[in-house]
Motif scaffolding. Structure first.
Motif, PDB file in Angstrom:
ATOM      1  N   PRO A  58       0.799  -1.233   0.000  1.00  0.00           N
ATOM      2  CA  PRO A  58       0.000   0.000   0.000  1.00  0.00           C
ATOM      3  C   PRO A  58       0.825   1.273   0.000  1.00  0.00           C
ATOM      4  O   PRO A  58       0.311   2.351  -0.353  1.00  0.00           O
ATOM      5  CB  PRO A  58      -0.823  -0.121   1.287  1.00  0.00           C
ATOM      6  N   ASP A  59       2.096   1.195   0.397  1.00  0.00           N
ATOM      7  CA  ASP A  59       2.934   2.390   0.507  1.00  0.00           C
ATOM      8  C   ASP A  59       3.723   2.703  -0.763  1.00  0.00           C
ATOM      9  O   ASP A  59       4.450   3.706  -0.801  1.00  0.00           O
ATOM     10  CB  ASP A  59       3.907   2.239   1.677  1.00  0.00           C
ATOM     11  N   LEU A  60       3.594   1.879  -1.787  1.00  0.00           N
ATOM     12  CA  LEU A  60       4.308   2.174  -3.030  1.00  0.00           C
ATOM     13  C   LEU A  60       3.737   3.447  -3.657  1.00  0.00           C
ATOM     14  O   LEU A  60       2.550   3.730  -3.547  1.00  0.00           O
ATOM     15  CB  LEU A  60       4.166   0.999  -4.002  1.00  0.00           C
ATOM     16  N   PRO A  61       4.562   4.231  -4.321  1.00  0.00           N
ATOM     17  CA  PRO A  61       4.089   5.525  -4.852  1.00  0.00           C
ATOM     18  C   PRO A  61       3.149   5.373  -6.044  1.00  0.00           C
ATOM     19  O   PRO A  61       3.170   4.353  -6.743  1.00  0.00           O
ATOM     20  CB  PRO A  61       5.394   6.216  -5.278  1.00  0.00           C
ATOM     21  N   TRP A  62       2.371   6.410  -6.271  1.00  0.00           N
ATOM     22  CA  TRP A  62       1.519   6.489  -7.457  1.00  0.00           C
ATOM     23  C   TRP A  62       2.295   7.200  -8.563  1.00  0.00           C
ATOM     24  O   TRP A  62       3.043   8.156  -8.303  1.00  0.00           O
ATOM     25  CB  TRP A  62       0.236   7.253  -7.182  1.00  0.00           C
TER      26      TRP A  62
END
Length: 246
Positions: A241-245
């Motif tokens: 969930p913490d991976l960047p957009w």
């Protein structure tokens, strides 16, 4: 036959794209464009071009470049083949903000050209292709946030096949890139693994965008990553969930 004559054979047998036939196909595409799309021919004497406009997006490609691409892809040059090639070009058009909000799905893609990091991207599935959405420079930040949130929620509806191979859980889909959509809700994947008899509470995820996703305990995941010849990223499932957009 030998010598120069033999060397001519590839030229004589190579499939080429007739400019006149391609121009006819371009006219057909313009006439049959779906509602909401504006598809036009730019009549430049040096290089006529196809242009598609939709919402705030515009895309233009010269017929010369399209002809080269069609030839490289081995199309037979028939009217039906040219129509399919130009439809594929149309399917690859940029994704508008409205389409991303309506149909976007969150998947994992390479974050840069080095293929060493991952990021979330909103994509739209059109026919046989998956096209990424890039926020327009004038798109409001609130719109970007809402599009991404909707895409993450919609990802749960993507049909992803789960199977086991020994201690490994594999995720796959008709388009393998879409298999990563399941990673937007990793707790659901863990629950599915449990139903299949795998306990993966401390699992690592091995991701190569465009390939099936593997879940396994750390030692097994490390071995899988070491055996593949393709670039991949291995990370704890809790980090997804913490991976960047992008």
């Amino acid at each position: 036959m030998s010598g120069p004559g033999l060397r001519l054979l590839p030229r004589l047998t190579r499939r080429t794209c007739d400019p006149g036939d391609l121009l006819d196909a371009a006219h057909r595409l313009c006439a049959d464009a779906p509602a909401g799309l504006r598809v036009e021919l730019d009549h430049d004497r040096r290089d006529p071009a196809l242009r598609v406009e939709e919402g705030e997006r515009s895309h233009r490609t010269g017929l010369g470049a399209l002809a080269g691409q069609i030839t490289r892809n081995g199309h037979d040059g028939s009217p039906a083949a040219l129509d399919r090639a130009l439809q594929a070009w149309l399917d690859h058009r940029p994704v508008t903000d409205a389409e991303a909000a309506r149909r976007g799905i969150a998947v994992l893609v390479w974050a840069d050209d080095t293929e060493s990091a991952l990021g979330w991207q909103v994509v739209v599935h059109r026919g046989d292709v998956v096209v990424g959405w890039v926020p327009h420079p004038f798109t409001h930040a609130d719109t970007v946030t809402s599009v991404r949130a909707a895409a993450a929620a919609r990802a749960a509806d993507v049909v992803v096949r789960c199977s086991t191979e020994g201690p490994v859980l594999l995720l796959d889909a008709d388009d393998p890139l879409l298999a990563t959509a399941a990673l937007s809700a990793p707790e659901q994947v863990l629950a599915t693994a449990g139903e299949l008899g795998l306990r993966l509470a401390d699992a690592r995820v091995v991701v190569t965008p465009g390939r099936p996703v593997a879940w396994a305990e750390p030692a097994v995941a490390a071995r899988l990553a070491g055996e593949t010849v393709e670039p991949s990223v291995t990370l704890p499932w809790s980090a997804l969930p913490d991976l960047p957009w992008l």
